[in-house]
Design an enzyme around this catalytic site. Structure first.
Site, short mmCIF file in Angstrom:
data_model
loop_
_atom_site.label_atom_id
_atom_site.label_comp_id
_atom_site.label_asym_id
_atom_site.label_seq_id
_atom_site.Cartn_x
_atom_site.Cartn_y
_atom_site.Cartn_z
N HIS A 1 39.14 -1.28 26.19
CA HIS A 1 38.72 -1.61 27.39
C HIS A 1 39.60 -2.64 27.82
O HIS A 1 39.44 -3.21 29.14
CB HIS A 1 37.36 -1.94 27.47
N HIS B 1 36.33 8.80 20.48
CA HIS B 1 34.84 9.07 19.90
C HIS B 1 34.54 9.88 18.65
O HIS B 1 33.67 10.35 18.57
CB HIS B 1 34.37 10.09 21.19
#
Length: 757
Positions: A101, A288
């Protein structure tokens, strides 16, 4: 106001009548919200920097024991803290998300965002809904940052921590480069969108999401689909689908759990972050493979973001009243998904699960749309209870990797070829975390990979003897005797150097890519005239290099800049000023094979006020685009002002027009632009319906004098820019004007010379 009686009870400060003092009250922006944002040209000054003026981060980083830092980070990964316990006993997933991020705000259209300055520490990023709980991640890192002090920046540490997180879970990364110097204030130049609600998308899209109330909406689950999917024509330069998200809504477009529609959002947003389909699949699946999402309960339990939270929370936000508010009770995205059986170990289990099961729509405990495997056993471990197992779950955006035809091909290949997946993820992760660093010359540290990658905009290293002062003098003479005009010389140099973007450190004169596609064909560069200049300069280059017998050469990149500098010197001399423009050889020429045409296409200016150029109409005003360009060139307001005024009288408008050329002696470096702009005998009026062109007529006789654009008149209209323009219009300003112009010109010519720093 004076307190004559010396009675403290009558003092306005102690009685509340003067409670609001410095920097409070109604601001200029409240009165005039469309006021030109000149303030973005004075960011990150020494006034906000606590470090000494002679502090050099690159030199400080070179003294860092990087292996010791990585060792400390490895220990931290499994050193679970009671105040914020680690999922599965390992902070890896949290730190990967933090690094992702930090870097993932980058976008190709303007090069802004990204990890390069540690902006995740500041508003608005520190309070975005997509960054819930990353306040805890950075606080977990504080003891290590404190230990190593200024030898490693927050910007570098956040990315390094993401790398170490991957390595500590068995993944081999592609490498790491340091060199990201911290800033000390929010970047006000970035356009994150016009929405005024978290998760809003109604401005960036036609009929997009309205978002959620300002005092709430801290997780994506708060934005639930209403069944309608709006037009997916995302506003440029944005690369996120809703205000406060990094890329896409994991529940689907505006919360609509449709994997096919979500794939379109993924392709658009990841593409705007410079990722192709393979890199996109690798990044999503690789990220993920680790950790989990958090949605233990409704976001009604979650309090305000860090910037709005109470003083006593000391920079923490999103206080959670559900249960313990942490660990198994954590609420971050509102989703409750763990993708793999081994969330703290690198594996191919993401793809194995993605294709092994059929999936049905369900909801998290927080009410967010997610998917659960049909007819499956509980095989997924619990993050805090080793006796519990869960059914496999996926996000809507995960299913996009299976249901979108192009993504599905890549995903199946990765399923069947784990080694290809690992290689693709390592490369894509490196690109994600280093995309905004610019050329390899800025990379620092022992872990810099040796392989040169096309997206790094490679330029050959200097492999010949450089020209000396005598050569420079002779080359200037040849250039000035070549038949090329001053405006041609200056225009070519500006075309070459002004592509630089301080945001992602791309572009600039080094490489001489102005002679290659796509730059040679850009409308703003007036291709036919540019080709004439380059042809003559190439002839001079060839003749000079052929005449040398000691291995000395001049690159075309150097010669283009030298030609511009020679033009500036001649223009100053013709106006009565004898000056020398400093010149540092050492640029090299890139090849077409070293140039990604599509990627460089993003550097094409839609407007360049310095050349009075605007390609297309947009909602953004010409003067706003000028300020934006100046910001990307790292110019201050005085530098912007003196450069534009000088370039106007040097007559380098892209289309050859006389717009803004307020002088009767074009080609001479004078302050005529400012003198004539501020002449009270001139009256201006719009002569085009769009108010882009203005005529300046004699106030008394009505006789026409000048034609101007908005990029010209703003220097007389805007109060801040006019204040600077008045300095250069004064009768005692000529010497200062010339010297300041040359200084600003040289700065632009050297913006990409990181070797000089």
């Amino acid at each position: 106001m004076e307190n004559q009686s010396n009675d403290i009870s009558k003092c306005p400060f102690h009685n509340g009548s003067m409670d609001n003092q410095a920097a409070s009250g109604t601001k200029n922006n409240d009165w005039w919200p469309k006021q030109l944002k000149v303030n973005i040209l004075r960011q990150n000054s020494s006034l906000s920097n606590p470090l000494s003026k002679d502090f050099d981060y690159a030199e400080a980083f070179k003294t860092l024991d990087l292996e010791a830092v990585k060792k400390d980070l490895h220990v931290l990964m499994t050193d679970s803290q009671d105040w914020w316990p680690a999922d599965f006993g390992h902070y890896g997933g949290l730190f990967i998300r933090m690094a992702w991020h930090s870097a993932g705000t980058y976008r190709v259209h303007d090069g802004r965002g990204g990890a390069g300055a540690g902006q995740q520490r500041f508003a608005p990023l520190n309070s975005w809904p997509d960054n819930v709980s990353l306040d805890k991640a950075r606080r977990l890192l504080w003891p290590i940052k404190q230990k190593y002090g200024q030898k490693i920046s927050w910007a570098d540490l956040m990315i390094l921590t993401g790398n170490v997180a991957l390595e500590s879970m068995g993944f081999k990364t592609f490498g790491f480069a340091g060199g990201r110097a911290d800033v000390w204030e929010p970047d006000e130049s970035v356009y994150w969108g016009s929405e005024t609600t978290w998760l809003g998308g109604d401005e960036r899209y036609n009929n997009g999401s309205d978002g959620v109330p300002k005092d709430h909406g801290v997780v994506s689950a708060d934005d639930d689909a209403d069944g309608k999917v709006h037009s997916r024509n995302l506003e440029k330069p944005l690369a996120a689908v809703q205000m406060g998200l990094i890329y896409v809504n994991p529940e689907g477009p505006d919360g609509n759990p449709d994997p096919i529609l979500a794939a379109k959002d993924i392709r658009d947003t990841f593409g705007r972050m410079a990722m192709n389909d393979e890199e996109t699949v690798a990044l999503i699946a690789g990220g993920h493979t680790f950790g989990k999402t958090h949605g233990a309960a409704s976001s009604d339990h979650v309090d305000k973001e860090p910037e709005a939270a109470g003083l006593e929370l000391q920079g923490f936000g999103w206080k959670n009243s559900f249960g313990s508010g942490k660990g198994a009770d954590a609420i971050t995205s509102g989703l409750e998904v763990t993708w793999t059986k081994t969330p703290t170990q690198w594996s191919n289990n993401f793809f194995e699960n993605l294709f092994a099961f059929e999936w049905e729509l369900s909801k998290s405990p927080a009410g967010a749309h997610q998917w659960v495997a049909k007819n499956a056993e509980a095989i997924i471990p619990d993050a805090f209870d080793s006796t519990k197992k869960h059914l496999p779950t996926m996000l809507t955006t995960d299913l996009s990797l299976r249901l979108d035809p192009e993504y599905e091909k890549i995903s199946r290949r990765f399923l069947e070829n784990p080694d290809q997946f690992a290689d693709a993820f390592s490369r894509a992760w490196f690109k994600l975390t280093h995309r905004d660093m610019g050329p390899r010359a800025r990379y620092l540290g022992p872990d810099v990979p040796q392989e040169v990658l096309l997206w790094q905009d490679p330029i050959p290293e200097v492999n010949h003897k450089l020209i000396d002062e005598n050569d420079i003098k002779q080359l200037k003479e040849k250039i000035l005797n070549s038949g090329l005009s001053i405006s041609q010389l200056v225009a070519a140099a500006w075309a070459s150097a002004s592509t630089f973007r301080g945001s992602d450190k791309r572009g600039g004169a080094n490489g001489a890519r102005v002679r290659l596609a796509p730059q040679k064909d850009w409308e703003v560069n007036n291709p036919a005239k540019l080709a004439q200049v380059l042809s003559k300069l190439e002839t001079i280059q060839t003749e000079f290099n052929a005449s040398q017998n000691d291995g000395k050469k001049v690159s075309l990149a150097d010669l283009i800049v030298l030609a511009g500098s020679a033009g500036v010197e001649k223009a100053a001399k013709d106006a009565g000023s004898s000056v020398t423009v400093s010149f540092n050889p050492g640029r090299m020429d890139a090849s077409a094979e070293e140039t990604d045409v599509e990627s460089f296409g993003y550097l094409e200016p839609k407007a360049d006020g310095f050349r009075n150029y605007r390609k297309t109409k947009s909602a953004v005003s010409t003067e706003e685009l000028l300020i934006d360009k100046a910001n990307l060139l790292t110019l201050t307001a005085p530098e912007l002002t003196v450069l534009l005024g000088g370039l106007r009288v040097l007559d380098i408008n892209a289309d050859g027009s006389k717009n803004g050329v307020f002088t009767h002696r074009p080609g001479q470096l004078t302050n005529d632009f400012f003198v004539n702009l501020l002449d009270m005998n001139t009256q201006w009026q719009a002569v085009s319906n769009d108010k882009e062109l203005y005529a300046g007529n004699d106030r008394s006789t009505g006789q026409p004098k000048w034609i101007a654009t908005r990029a010209d008149l703003v220097f007389g209209s805007n109060s801040e820019l006019r204040a600077v323009a008045e300095v250069y219009a004064s009768t005692d300003a000529n010497e200062k004007f010339v010297n300041d112009f040359i200084k600003a010109w040289t700065k632009v010519m050297n913006l990409d010379r990181f070797d000089l720093a």
